[in-house]
Design an enzyme around this catalytic site. Structure first.
Site, mmCIF file in Angstrom:
data_model
loop_
_atom_site.group_PDB
_atom_site.id
_atom_site.type_symbol
_atom_site.label_atom_id
_atom_site.label_comp_id
_atom_site.label_asym_id
_atom_site.label_seq_id
_atom_site.Cartn_x
_atom_site.Cartn_y
_atom_site.Cartn_z
ATOM 1 N N TYR A 83 -2.916 0.401 -3.205
ATOM 2 C CA TYR A 83 -4.119 0.899 -2.543
ATOM 3 C C TYR A 83 -3.711 1.808 -1.391
ATOM 4 O O TYR A 83 -2.575 1.780 -0.926
ATOM 5 C CB TYR A 83 -5.002 -0.256 -2.049
ATOM 6 C CG TYR A 83 -4.345 -1.120 -1.002
ATOM 7 C CD1 TYR A 83 -4.522 -0.859 0.358
ATOM 8 C CD2 TYR A 83 -3.531 -2.191 -1.364
ATOM 9 C CE1 TYR A 83 -3.907 -1.640 1.321
ATOM 10 C CE2 TYR A 83 -2.916 -2.978 -0.411
ATOM 11 C CZ TYR A 83 -3.109 -2.702 0.928
ATOM 12 O OH TYR A 83 -2.495 -3.475 1.874
ATOM 13 N N SER A 121 0.808 -1.213 0.000
ATOM 14 C CA SER A 121 0.000 0.000 0.000
ATOM 15 C C SER A 121 0.846 1.270 0.000
ATOM 16 O O SER A 121 2.067 1.238 -0.009
ATOM 17 C CB SER A 121 -0.962 0.048 1.190
ATOM 18 O OG SER A 121 -0.232 0.244 2.390
#
Length: 133
Positions: A58, A25
Site C-alpha cells: 500500500y 508499504s
C-alpha cells in the site's frame, strides 16, 4: 460482470531507498501520486524490472518533488536502490465502462520527476471485439 482494469501506473521509477525496519508499504513522491491519481493507502502492485519480482503493498505519501520511491518493511527485501520499477493501481469496472477505459500512465525522468502524463484521452480505448481486420 466487473473486470479489474489498470487504473494508473508510474512507469520506470527508480527505487531511492529501502527501509526493512518500517512496518510496510511503499513511499511515493506526492507529485507522482497526484499525477497518477493514486491515493494514500491505496493498494498497488510493484514490478521490479531488474529482477522480475512482482509484489503488492500500500502507498504512503512522500515529500512532493522529492522523487522518493522507498520500499518499506518486507518489500525492502525485493528491490535495492537503483532498481527500476513499475507501480500499478487497479480499479473494478463494469463491462460498459471498460469499452471506453484507458489508464493514466505517468512517465518519469531519471530523478523520478513527472516527465509526461498519458491520460485516458492519449491512449486508445480497449477493443472489446478483438483485433481489427
Amino acid at each position: 460482470m466487473h473486470l479489474k482494469m489498470l487504473k494508473s501506473k508510474i512507469h520506470r521509477a527508480t527505487v531511492t531507498g529501502a527501509n526493512l525496519d518500517y512496518e510496510g508499504s511503499i513511499t511515493i513522491d506526492g507529485e507522482l501520486l497526484e499525477a497518477a491519481g493514486i491515493l494514500v493507502f491505496e493498494q498497488v502492485q510493484v514490478a521490479n524490472l531488474n529482477n522480475g519480482v512482482r509484489f503488492e503493498t500500500y502507498v504512503i505519501p512522500g515529500a512532493r518533488g522529492s522523487g522518493v520511491i522507498n520500499l518499506n518493511g518486507a518489500a525492502a527485501r525485493l528491490a535495492v536502490p537503483g532498481d527500476q520499477v513499475i507501480i500499478m493501481a487497479y480499479s473494478w469496472c463494469s463491462e460498459s465502462e471498460v469499452r471506453e477505459w484507458a489508464p493514466v500512465v505517468v512517465l518519469v525522468d531519471a530523478r523520478n520527476r513527472v516527465a509526461k502524463v498519458l491520460a485516458a484521452e492519449g491512449l486508445p480505448p480497449l477493443n472489446m471485439t478483438g483485433p481489427e481486420k
